[in-house]
Design an enzyme around this catalytic site. Sequence first.
Site, PDB file in Angstrom:
ATOM      1  CD  GLU A 191       6.548  -1.761  -8.939  1.00 35.63           C
ATOM      2  OE1 GLU A 191       5.472  -1.391  -9.451  1.00 35.63           O
ATOM      3  OE2 GLU A 191       7.644  -1.644  -9.503  1.00 35.63           O
ATOM      4  CB  SER A 218      -0.905  -0.009   1.232  1.00 43.11           C
ATOM      5  OG  SER A 218      -0.109  -0.120   2.386  1.00 43.11           O
ATOM      6  CB  CYS A 220      -1.825  -3.131  -7.966  1.00 46.75           C
ATOM      7  SG  CYS A 220      -0.892  -4.226  -9.033  1.00 46.75           S
ATOM      8  CD  GLU A 271      -5.023   0.060  -3.908  1.00 47.94           C
ATOM      9  OE1 GLU A 271      -4.553   0.095  -2.751  1.00 47.94           O
ATOM     10  OE2 GLU A 271      -4.420  -0.393  -4.885  1.00 47.94           O
TER      11      GLU A 271
HETATM   12  P1  NAD Z   1       0.376  -3.717   2.851  1.00 49.89           P
HETATM   13  O1  NAD Z   1       1.044  -2.440   2.508  1.00 49.89           O
HETATM   14  O2  NAD Z   1      -0.526  -3.762   4.000  1.00 49.89           O
HETATM   15  O3  NAD Z   1       1.474  -4.854   3.114  1.00 49.89           O
HETATM   16  C1  NAD Z   1       2.472  -5.168   2.163  1.00 49.89           C
HETATM   17  C2  NAD Z   1       3.650  -5.801   2.881  1.00 49.89           C
HETATM   18  O4  NAD Z   1       4.258  -4.827   3.727  1.00 49.89           O
HETATM   19  C3  NAD Z   1       3.280  -6.965   3.788  1.00 49.89           C
HETATM   20  O5  NAD Z   1       4.284  -7.950   3.716  1.00 49.89           O
HETATM   21  C4  NAD Z   1       3.256  -6.323   5.158  1.00 49.89           C
HETATM   22  O6  NAD Z   1       3.449  -7.252   6.206  1.00 49.89           O
HETATM   23  C5  NAD Z   1       4.419  -5.368   5.037  1.00 49.89           C
HETATM   24  N1  NAD Z   1       4.428  -4.244   5.975  1.00 49.89           N
HETATM   25  C6  NAD Z   1       3.414  -3.749   6.736  1.00 49.89           C
HETATM   26  N2  NAD Z   1       3.850  -2.708   7.472  1.00 49.89           N
HETATM   27  C7  NAD Z   1       5.157  -2.528   7.161  1.00 49.89           C
HETATM   28  C8  NAD Z   1       6.153  -1.601   7.571  1.00 49.89           C
HETATM   29  N3  NAD Z   1       5.913  -0.640   8.475  1.00 49.89           N
HETATM   30  N4  NAD Z   1       7.402  -1.709   7.029  1.00 49.89           N
HETATM   31  C9  NAD Z   1       7.659  -2.646   6.097  1.00 49.89           C
HETATM   32  N5  NAD Z   1       6.763  -3.558   5.690  1.00 49.89           N
HETATM   33  C10 NAD Z   1       5.522  -3.496   6.205  1.00 49.89           C
HETATM   34  O7  NAD Z   1      -0.351  -4.204   1.499  1.00 49.89           O
HETATM   35  P2  NAD Z   1      -1.341  -5.449   1.292  1.00 49.89           P
HETATM   36  O8  NAD Z   1      -2.631  -5.161   1.957  1.00 49.89           O
HETATM   37  O9  NAD Z   1      -0.624  -6.722   1.584  1.00 49.89           O
HETATM   38  O10 NAD Z   1      -1.519  -5.390  -0.300  1.00 49.89           O
HETATM   39  C11 NAD Z   1      -2.403  -4.529  -0.931  1.00 49.89           C
HETATM   40  C12 NAD Z   1      -1.695  -3.303  -1.471  1.00 49.89           C
HETATM   41  O11 NAD Z   1      -0.625  -3.685  -2.328  1.00 49.89           O
HETATM   42  C13 NAD Z   1      -2.610  -2.453  -2.325  1.00 49.89           C
HETATM   43  O12 NAD Z   1      -2.423  -1.104  -1.995  1.00 49.89           O
HETATM   44  C14 NAD Z   1      -2.134  -2.737  -3.748  1.00 49.89           C
HETATM   45  O13 NAD Z   1      -2.392  -1.736  -4.685  1.00 49.89           O
HETATM   46  C15 NAD Z   1      -0.684  -2.911  -3.525  1.00 49.89           C
HETATM   47  N6  NAD Z   1      -0.108  -3.634  -4.653  1.00 49.89           N
HETATM   48  C16 NAD Z   1       0.595  -2.914  -5.568  1.00 49.89           C
HETATM   49  C17 NAD Z   1       1.114  -3.565  -6.681  1.00 49.89           C
HETATM   50  C18 NAD Z   1       1.899  -2.810  -7.717  1.00 49.89           C
HETATM   51  O14 NAD Z   1       2.538  -3.426  -8.551  1.00 49.89           O
HETATM   52  N7  NAD Z   1       1.862  -1.481  -7.718  1.00 49.89           N
HETATM   53  C19 NAD Z   1       0.916  -4.939  -6.846  1.00 49.89           C
HETATM   54  C20 NAD Z   1       0.170  -5.614  -5.882  1.00 49.89           C
HETATM   55  C21 NAD Z   1      -0.336  -4.964  -4.784  1.00 49.89           C
END
Ligand code: NAD
Length: 487
Positions: free
Chosen positions: A262, A243, A296, A390
């Site tokens: 990303e 995110s 995404c 989103e």
């Molecule tokens: P998220 O941001 O909640 O988590 C992603 C990862 O980050 C997980 O492994 C999580 O445990 C980790 N994380 C959480 N807090 C953190 C911190 N403080 N420091 C480092 N890592 C941390 O996302 P999600 O809910 O797993 O996935 C959905 C999001 O991912 C959506 O916003 C989507 O758009 C995005 N996404 C983007 C793409 C792209 O290519 N742009 C592709 C897929 C998903």
Amino acid sequence: MSVESTSVSSDRVSFGLVIGCEWREAADGKRTEVRSPFDGRTVGEVAVASTLDVMVAVDAAEAGAAIWRRTPAHERAVILNRAADIAEQRADHIAAIISAENGKPLGEAYGEARRSGAIIRLSAYEGTQLYGDSLPLDANPGTGQDKAGFTLRQPVGIVAAITPFNYPALLVLHKVAPALASGNAVILKPATTTPLTALALAEAFIDAGVPEGVLSVLTGPGGLLGDALVTDPRVRKISFTGSTGVGERIASIAGVKKLSLELGASSPTLILPGADIEKASAAVAAGGYVNAGQVCISVQRVIVHRGIETDFLDALLPKVAEIRMGDPSAEGTTLGPLITEKEATRVEKSIEQAVSEGARLLTGGERDATFVSPAVVTGVDTRQKLAQDELFGPAVAVTTVDDFDAGIDAANGTAYGLAAGVFGGTLSEGLCAMREIDAGSIHLGWTPFWRADLMPYGGLKASGYGKEGVRSAVEEMTEVKTVIMHG
Ligand code: NAD
């Protein structure tokens, strides 16, 4: 204590951490269950890493990176190609894990798992292509032909890969495979809801012979592990998909190291006069609801010219009605649950809010536990939250515009810029859209929901920076030295 990964029966899998290619329990022995978003049953169990495990993994990666960067590229490629074969042999099993922990229909999970071999092989090849440039130094006034200069591309050292839940195999492989192929050690932190797929893929790399120290997988809380990983100065590159909020936090604390982010999106699809309505509506009915919209590059916003709106909706609604919601493991299911009930509630409320502000719900939007039925919302103003934020859920927001320029303005009217699609319009409008829409990928004749694993892939604006796609990832996970030989 060292533990074997438990080999997997289809129902329940159990893994330790991977530290430097060895299976281990967490330092404090903590474990947790992984549950199905469909019915809450336990589908597996993993270790929960602490910051102590992060330190041990970075120590192991330092030693591993020193060995791996000195391993000739052709030897790395042999090991990676072997990992590709193993991942392919295990694709059905990996698909069962993806579907169980993520909730996506088994058919979609097979599609994802069966791309593994190709991503690893494409990466293995790119890892053998670390070319440099020869520098025409004598063109620089004051420099003669007594010198020769060239660039040398080398691995950064340690890559931290942090991945989200929605494509638990694909997004892990788009980081781990190019990082390994180009000679780096990798520490992977997969999403807390979908750790099993990442560990099953790590098993394929370990079984293929990736040497000690080179690969670690730390499962556990994102905030705690993430902070420890991204602030460690020995980590030279962070490759994050997730995110925008978490991406912003990482960018603010990472310090001096390479970053690719990303992030989130609210991707638009323009439907202009002259569009093939049948093709456009079929593509929207697929791209808006695959993986329950948790993509995404999902088709979140449709921006349609007023003159063809009715035709478009008449073609779209019967296709959305054909989407079959249900048990992800049942044949014929095309829409599974969202990842958690909290997410399903958030999506339900976003749709309700849009309707309370004047938009019209034509179908769907009803929640039952983790499920939300596929929704079409019309009359959405780009300024509404349903367009701005989103959604990451199974709904398409339709906005009507009176001309091409208003369509481009609407497409660009959010903070995001990951991908966009255009149907119809003239050749000149297509060329204008390609230049004027602020998005990392523009699809003329399709929706944003399309990706080839070798193409550069990444967003603009709040959707992040840096590019994935195996060649781009290899480029971003390596750095260039300039070498001058003085005669
Ligand atoms: P998220 O941001 O909640 O988590 C992603 C990862 O980050 C997980 O492994 C999580 O445990 C980790 N994380 C959480 N807090 C953190 C911190 N403080 N420091 C480092 N890592 C941390 O996302 P999600 O809910 O797993 O996935 C959905 C999001 O991912 C959506 O916003 C989507 O758009 C995005 N996404 C983007 C793409 C792209 O290519 N742009 C592709 C897929 C998903």
